[in-house]
Write a protein that holds these residues in place. Structure first.
Motif, PDB file in Angstrom:
ATOM      1  N   PHE A 142       0.791  -1.225   0.000  1.00  0.00           N
ATOM      2  CA  PHE A 142       0.000   0.000   0.000  1.00  0.00           C
ATOM      3  C   PHE A 142       0.825   1.277   0.000  1.00  0.00           C
ATOM      4  N   LEU A 143       1.926   1.314   0.745  1.00  0.00           N
ATOM      5  CA  LEU A 143       2.718   2.528   0.881  1.00  0.00           C
ATOM      6  C   LEU A 143       4.144   2.299   0.399  1.00  0.00           C
ATOM      7  N   GLY A 144       4.731   3.338  -0.207  1.00  0.00           N
ATOM      8  CA  GLY A 144       6.119   3.256  -0.612  1.00  0.00           C
ATOM      9  C   GLY A 144       6.302   2.977  -2.092  1.00  0.00           C
ATOM     10  N   ILE A 145       7.537   2.612  -2.456  1.00  0.00           N
ATOM     11  CA  ILE A 145       7.885   2.302  -3.848  1.00  0.00           C
ATOM     12  C   ILE A 145       7.562   0.828  -4.078  1.00  0.00           C
ATOM     13  N   ARG A 146       6.369   0.568  -4.575  1.00  0.00           N
ATOM     14  CA  ARG A 146       5.888  -0.805  -4.725  1.00  0.00           C
ATOM     15  C   ARG A 146       6.078  -1.270  -6.166  1.00  0.00           C
ATOM     16  N   THR A 147       7.228  -1.850  -6.415  1.00  0.00           N
ATOM     17  CA  THR A 147       7.500  -2.429  -7.730  1.00  0.00           C
ATOM     18  C   THR A 147       7.622  -3.943  -7.568  1.00  0.00           C
ATOM     19  N   PRO A 148       7.578  -4.703  -8.653  1.00  0.00           N
ATOM     20  CA  PRO A 148       7.755  -6.163  -8.530  1.00  0.00           C
ATOM     21  C   PRO A 148       9.071  -6.535  -7.849  1.00  0.00           C
ATOM     22  N   TRP A 149      10.071  -5.669  -7.987  1.00  0.00           N
ATOM     23  CA  TRP A 149      11.403  -5.990  -7.469  1.00  0.00           C
ATOM     24  C   TRP A 149      11.542  -5.642  -5.990  1.00  0.00           C
ATOM     25  N   THR A 160      16.128   0.587  -1.969  1.00  0.00           N
ATOM     26  CA  THR A 160      15.373   1.513  -2.814  1.00  0.00           C
ATOM     27  C   THR A 160      14.774   2.645  -1.992  1.00  0.00           C
ATOM     28  N   HIS A 161      14.224   2.327  -0.829  1.00  0.00           N
ATOM     29  CA  HIS A 161      13.580   3.352  -0.010  1.00  0.00           C
ATOM     30  C   HIS A 161      14.596   4.259   0.682  1.00  0.00           C
ATOM     31  N   THR A 162      15.783   3.746   0.962  1.00  0.00           N
ATOM     32  CA  THR A 162      16.846   4.599   1.492  1.00  0.00           C
ATOM     33  C   THR A 162      17.274   5.604   0.442  1.00  0.00           C
ATOM     34  N   PHE A 163      17.398   5.131  -0.800  1.00  0.00           N
ATOM     35  CA  PHE A 163      17.746   6.005  -1.917  1.00  0.00           C
ATOM     36  C   PHE A 163      16.620   6.998  -2.193  1.00  0.00           C
ATOM     37  N   ALA A 164      15.377   6.492  -2.259  1.00  0.00           N
ATOM     38  CA  ALA A 164      14.224   7.345  -2.560  1.00  0.00           C
ATOM     39  C   ALA A 164      14.002   8.387  -1.474  1.00  0.00           C
ATOM     40  N   SER A 165      14.340   8.058  -0.237  1.00  0.00           N
ATOM     41  CA  SER A 165      14.174   8.995   0.866  1.00  0.00           C
ATOM     42  C   SER A 165      14.970  10.274   0.613  1.00  0.00           C
ATOM     43  N   LYS A 166      16.216  10.116   0.194  1.00  0.00           N
ATOM     44  CA  LYS A 166      17.062  11.276  -0.093  1.00  0.00           C
ATOM     45  C   LYS A 166      16.555  12.025  -1.322  1.00  0.00           C
ATOM     46  N   LEU A 167      16.153  11.269  -2.344  1.00  0.00           N
ATOM     47  CA  LEU A 167      15.684  11.879  -3.579  1.00  0.00           C
ATOM     48  C   LEU A 167      14.406  12.686  -3.350  1.00  0.00           C
ATOM     49  N   PHE A 191       7.936  21.667 -11.681  1.00  0.00           N
ATOM     50  CA  PHE A 191       7.211  20.786 -10.761  1.00  0.00           C
ATOM     51  C   PHE A 191       6.963  19.415 -11.393  1.00  0.00           C
ATOM     52  N   LEU A 192       6.443  19.406 -12.610  1.00  0.00           N
ATOM     53  CA  LEU A 192       6.156  18.141 -13.292  1.00  0.00           C
ATOM     54  C   LEU A 192       7.438  17.349 -13.561  1.00  0.00           C
ATOM     55  N   PHE A 193       8.516  18.062 -13.889  1.00  0.00           N
ATOM     56  CA  PHE A 193       9.805  17.397 -14.137  1.00  0.00           C
ATOM     57  C   PHE A 193      10.320  16.713 -12.873  1.00  0.00           C
ATOM     58  N   ILE A 194      10.261  17.424 -11.740  1.00  0.00           N
ATOM     59  CA  ILE A 194      10.735  16.858 -10.468  1.00  0.00           C
ATOM     60  C   ILE A 194       9.873  15.673 -10.052  1.00  0.00           C
ATOM     61  N   ILE A 195       8.545  15.802 -10.202  1.00  0.00           N
ATOM     62  CA  ILE A 195       7.652  14.696  -9.858  1.00  0.00           C
ATOM     63  C   ILE A 195       7.987  13.470 -10.696  1.00  0.00           C
ATOM     64  N   GLY A 196       8.228  13.678 -11.989  1.00  0.00           N
ATOM     65  CA  GLY A 196       8.604  12.562 -12.860  1.00  0.00           C
ATOM     66  C   GLY A 196       9.884  11.886 -12.391  1.00  0.00           C
ATOM     67  N   LEU A 197      10.865  12.691 -11.999  1.00  0.00           N
ATOM     68  CA  LEU A 197      12.140  12.143 -11.540  1.00  0.00           C
ATOM     69  C   LEU A 197      11.990  11.318 -10.268  1.00  0.00           C
ATOM     70  N   ILE A 198      11.293  11.865  -9.264  1.00  0.00           N
ATOM     71  CA  ILE A 198      11.227  11.164  -7.976  1.00  0.00           C
ATOM     72  C   ILE A 198      10.336   9.923  -8.036  1.00  0.00           C
ATOM     73  N   VAL A 199       9.501   9.828  -9.079  1.00  0.00           N
ATOM     74  CA  VAL A 199       8.678   8.629  -9.252  1.00  0.00           C
ATOM     75  C   VAL A 199       9.410   7.575 -10.089  1.00  0.00           C
ATOM     76  N   ILE A 200       9.984   7.989 -11.212  1.00  0.00           N
ATOM     77  CA  ILE A 200      10.566   7.035 -12.165  1.00  0.00           C
ATOM     78  C   ILE A 200      11.936   6.539 -11.727  1.00  0.00           C
ATOM     79  N   VAL A 201      12.787   7.456 -11.235  1.00  0.00           N
ATOM     80  CA  VAL A 201      14.160   7.064 -10.884  1.00  0.00           C
ATOM     81  C   VAL A 201      14.201   5.959  -9.824  1.00  0.00           C
ATOM     82  N   PRO A 202      13.434   6.038  -8.709  1.00  0.00           N
ATOM     83  CA  PRO A 202      13.452   4.934  -7.748  1.00  0.00           C
ATOM     84  C   PRO A 202      12.957   3.606  -8.328  1.00  0.00           C
ATOM     85  N   MET A 203      12.016   3.663  -9.267  1.00  0.00           N
ATOM     86  CA  MET A 203      11.539   2.437  -9.906  1.00  0.00           C
ATOM     87  C   MET A 203      12.660   1.789 -10.712  1.00  0.00           C
TER      88      MET A 203
END
Length: 217
Positions: A142-149, A160-167, A191-203
């Motif tokens: 439900f919460l966090g970076i939920r990918t198959p991996w 991934t969440h340690t990395f995403a936390s900083k990002l 704003f849209l560029f940053i949102i794209g980065l923090i969503v896609i890069v951790p995945m």
């Protein structure tokens, strides 16, 4: 009064504040209110003032109910491991949604948004808060970076969440700064560029990390 209910009372109080605020302003609201503004702060959609009741319900109430339900339906039962951190996250999310609901009510009553970028600043604050809690979120659906991996491997989840936390923390700060110094149209793009980065890069990171672990095995 049991301990659980006593702990929830402050959050329930926060949930009720937008309803109290809406009740206080109700007779001052026109029958037709603005329900949407474009990135320049101009009204581009109108609706009945009763739509505000649904808005106030959807933001803080629904958020609170979801945060109550998630630990009970989580098949991994990992939310309980977070202990007080989950309560703090729930408190922060409900507080944010309640504040946003009141801001919408106020803007509908005044029929203007003096600083449209204020919404971006609020979102930046939420992203910073979420990033701060990423490191303590346990594997769940439900919460966090939920990918198959991340869901497949606890080490990948944690890394991934340690990395995403900083990002997310940095991204949220940049959004907040941009909200105060950039023109509206430029800020929207940033704003849209940053949102794209923090969503896609951790995945992508989670995939690379998972493949790296597979290779070692």
């Amino acid at each position: 009064m049991n301990l659980t209910l006593r702990r929830e009372l402050p959050i329930i109080g926060i949930v009720l504040i937008p309803f109290i605020y809406l009740t206080f302003l109700w007779n001052k609201l026109p029958e037709k209110i603005p329900t949407h503004w474009n990135y320049e702060g101009e009204i581009d959609h109108w609706g009945d003032k009763y739509t505000l009741i649904g808005m106030v319900f959807l933001l803080p109430v629904l958020t609170y109910l979801l945060m109550l339900i998630i630990p009970k339906i989580d098949p991994k039962k990992r939310m309980d491991i977070m202990g007080g951190k989950y309560y703090q996250l729930k408190f922060a999310l409900v507080l944010f949604m309640s504040f946003l609901a009141m801001f919408i009510v106020y803007s509908s009553q005044s029929q203007t948004i003096a600083k449209p970028n204020f919404i971006f600043a609020l979102i930046g604050i939420l992203i910073v808060v979420m990033g701060n809690y990423f490191k303590v979120i346990q594997p769940n659906y439900f919460l966090g970076i939920r990918t198959p991996w991340t869901l497949e491997n606890k080490e990948v989840w944690k890394s991934t969440h340690t990395f995403a936390s900083k990002l997310w923390f940095i991204g949220g700060l940049l959004i907040m700064v941009g909200a105060f110094i950039l023109p509206n149209e430029i800020n929207l793009v940033v704003f849209l560029f940053i949102i794209g980065l923090i969503v896609i890069v951790p995945m992508v990171y989670s995939y690379v990390k998972f493949k790296g672990i597979e290779t070692l095995v």
